[in-house]
Design a protein around this motif. Structure first.
Motif, PDB file in Angstrom:
ATOM      1  N   ASN A  10       0.799  -1.638   0.134  1.00 32.05           N
ATOM      2  CA  ASN A  10       0.309   0.137   0.021  1.00 32.05           C
ATOM      3  C   ASN A  10       0.971   1.769  -0.236  1.00 32.05           C
ATOM      4  OD1 ASN A  10      -2.624   0.943  -0.093  1.00 32.05           O
ATOM      5  ND2 ASN A  10      -2.473   1.727   2.098  1.00 32.05           N
ATOM      6  N   MET A  11       2.042   1.265   0.191  1.00 32.19           N
ATOM      7  CA  MET A  11       2.736   2.054   0.351  1.00 32.19           C
ATOM      8  C   MET A  11       3.532   2.712  -1.001  1.00 32.19           C
ATOM      9  SD  MET A  11       5.932   0.723   2.759  1.00 32.19           S
ATOM     10  CE  MET A  11       7.052   2.633   2.472  1.00 32.19           C
ATOM     11  N   THR A  12       2.364   2.170  -1.792  1.00 28.87           N
ATOM     12  CA  THR A  12       3.049   2.770  -3.320  1.00 28.87           C
ATOM     13  C   THR A  12       1.410   2.850  -3.815  1.00 28.87           C
ATOM     14  OG1 THR A  12       2.637   0.571  -3.918  1.00 28.87           O
ATOM     15  CG2 THR A  12       4.872   1.520  -4.126  1.00 28.87           C
ATOM     16  N   ALA A  13       0.611   3.081  -3.538  1.00 30.68           N
ATOM     17  CA  ALA A  13      -0.656   3.302  -4.010  1.00 30.68           C
ATOM     18  C   ALA A  13      -1.041   4.582  -4.341  1.00 30.68           C
ATOM     19  CB  ALA A  13      -2.006   2.273  -2.469  1.00 30.68           C
ATOM     20  N   LEU A  16       0.289   8.570  -5.447  1.00 30.25           N
ATOM     21  CA  LEU A  16       1.124   9.462  -5.399  1.00 30.25           C
ATOM     22  C   LEU A  16       1.853  10.401  -4.613  1.00 30.25           C
ATOM     23  CD1 LEU A  16       4.072  10.778  -7.525  1.00 30.25           C
ATOM     24  CD2 LEU A  16       1.533  12.255  -8.649  1.00 30.25           C
ATOM     25  N   ASP A  17       1.289  10.727  -3.633  1.00 33.19           N
ATOM     26  CA  ASP A  17       1.622  11.945  -2.850  1.00 33.19           C
ATOM     27  C   ASP A  17       2.032  10.550  -1.265  1.00 33.19           C
ATOM     28  OD1 ASP A  17      -0.309  13.564  -3.571  1.00 33.19           O
ATOM     29  OD2 ASP A  17      -1.973  13.902  -2.494  1.00 33.19           O
ATOM     30  N   TYR A  51      10.156   9.896  -0.441  1.00 39.39           N
ATOM     31  CA  TYR A  51      10.897  10.281  -1.198  1.00 39.39           C
ATOM     32  C   TYR A  51      11.134  11.865  -1.311  1.00 39.39           C
ATOM     33  CZ  TYR A  51      11.666   5.899  -2.539  1.00 39.39           C
ATOM     34  OH  TYR A  51      11.982   4.734  -2.751  1.00 39.39           O
ATOM     35  N   GLY A  52      10.150  12.436  -1.648  1.00 37.52           N
ATOM     36  CA  GLY A  52      10.521  13.977  -1.134  1.00 37.52           C
ATOM     37  C   GLY A  52      11.317  14.856  -0.319  1.00 37.52           C
ATOM     38  N   LYS A  53      12.191  16.160  -1.303  1.00 37.98           N
ATOM     39  CA  LYS A  53      12.986  16.165  -0.305  1.00 37.98           C
ATOM     40  C   LYS A  53      12.503  18.144   0.709  1.00 37.98           C
ATOM     41  CE  LYS A  53      16.861  15.677  -3.745  1.00 37.98           C
ATOM     42  NZ  LYS A  53      17.602  15.852  -4.780  1.00 37.98           N
TER      43      LYS A  53
END
Length: 366
Positions: free
Chosen positions: A352-355, A357-358, A364-366
């Protein structure tokens, strides 16, 4: 032999036979950084191992687990975790007689039909001892889930026709009796019933119930990867399980929609359900309420009572199965149901971690 692997990201592969040198499991996909050693696994295996009470086989196995790979300095490394439990007190001579015939209720006939031969020593891969490996893997899954606030209350709901009274439910009582029943009165009556059936050279079945708390909403996928479908597959793969229920289970066939539907309401800033007939899963996805699962186990098929069967010469014969067999397997299966449920929930959580885009952006966002 195919069919010994389960999972997509958190993936387990079990190996070994009942009367071979050892039983084991390889876990692939366990995150790195989890504190883990044998002391995390052993308490789960102790709940499953034989010889703990008059209700289980007198076979004495330490079921001591050894972690062979996948950890360094007490933490998981992200590489495959291999665990082994050596078989030490197997008595294969107890099973030499059954090589010539098919035991009712066992996989003897179907193994021969599929492969042309079988490991008759205690059932080989189809033996309940294979669940040792599942429990070892499940202990790892439970530890991860506990750190995320997901907990399991798993217990014996019924033995034969004797069922717990929900009005007397006492979670602390689960570990106060060898049947793992949260109702002391029911446990006493069930114990007497098992003893009586044993005297009659017979066996009994029962039901295990698991209540899983803290599962976030949205786990599972529609159509072919529904959370309830995957839970059913995992738990149904336990050898003696013949029926799985989620929530109200088979009772829903007798309920009107107005009775079965769980209404929603706001609780502070959260959407919650007023009832939980669905057992925590809607449309194949978790809805944030407790997941309630029940597994019905058949009676132990190996009994001293005379039974009819067929031998390899296609002759009708009568048998009385000897050896060391549980009059009821349900108490030892409680932790197996918990393990298989945990493995499935953890795999769904990782998927579910890739379900969205948010979710990916937050990670992975900086």
């Amino acid at each position: 032999m195919a069919g010994s692997t389960l999972g997509t990201i958190f993936k387990i592969s079990t190996w070994g036979e009942s009367h071979g040198k050892a039983i084991g499991v390889v876990i692939d996909g366990c995150p790195a950084g989890l504190s883990l050693d044998e002391s995390d696994i052993q308490p789960f295996l102790n709940r499953r191992k034989p010889g703990q009470s008059i209700y289980s086989t007198p076979r004495k196995e330490d079921d001591a687990v050894e972690i062979l790979s996948g950890t360094f300095e007490g933490k998981t490394t992200g590489t495959p975790i291999s665990m082994i439990v050596y078989n030490k007190t197997q008595q294969s001579r107890d099973y030499s007689e059954i090589a010539s015939y098919y035991r009712p209720g066992h996989a003897d006939y179907t193994f021969d039909a599929k492969y042309g031969f079988r490991d008759y020593r205690g059932g080989g891969r189809s033996s309940g001892r294979e669940t040792t490996a599942r429990v070892a893997a499940g202990a790892v899954a439970v530890k991860i889930l506990n750190q995320l606030g997901i907990t399991f209350t798993t217990y014996t709901r019924s033995i034969g026709t004797i069922e717990i009274d929900d009005a007397r439910f006492n979670e602390k009582e689960i570990f106060n009796n060898k049947l793992y029943m949260p109702d002391a009165d029911a446990a006493e009556k069930a114990g007497e019933y098992i003893i009586q059936m044993t005297k009659e050279h017979d066996s009994v079945g029962g039901c295990v119930e698991a209540v899983i708390k803290g599962v976030p909403s949205g786990l599972g996928d529609t159509v072919f990867e529904k959370l309830d479908a995957n839970l059913a597959k995992a738990v149904m793969s336990i050898g003696a399980v013949k029926c799985i229920e989620i929530g109200d289970g088979s009772k829903v066939s007798k309920m009107a929609g107005s009775m079965d539907n769980d209404g929603f309401m706001m609780q502070e800033e959260h959407v919650v359900k007023r009832t939980n007939h669905a057992g925590g899963i809607l449309g194949g996805m978790s809805d944030g309420s407790d997941i309630i699962l029940r597994a019905s186990f058949k009676a132990t098929p190996s009994i001293l009572k005379t039974q009819n069967t067929v031998n390899k010469n296609n002759e009708d014969i009568e048998i009385s199965i000897k050896g060391r067999h549980d009059p009821v397997i349900v108490p030892r299966a409680v932790v197996v149901v918990e393990a298989m449920s945990a493995i499935t929930i953890l795999d769904a959580l990782l998927l579910n971690m890739t379900a969205t885009l948010d979710g990916i952006t937050r990670f992975y966002g900086k």
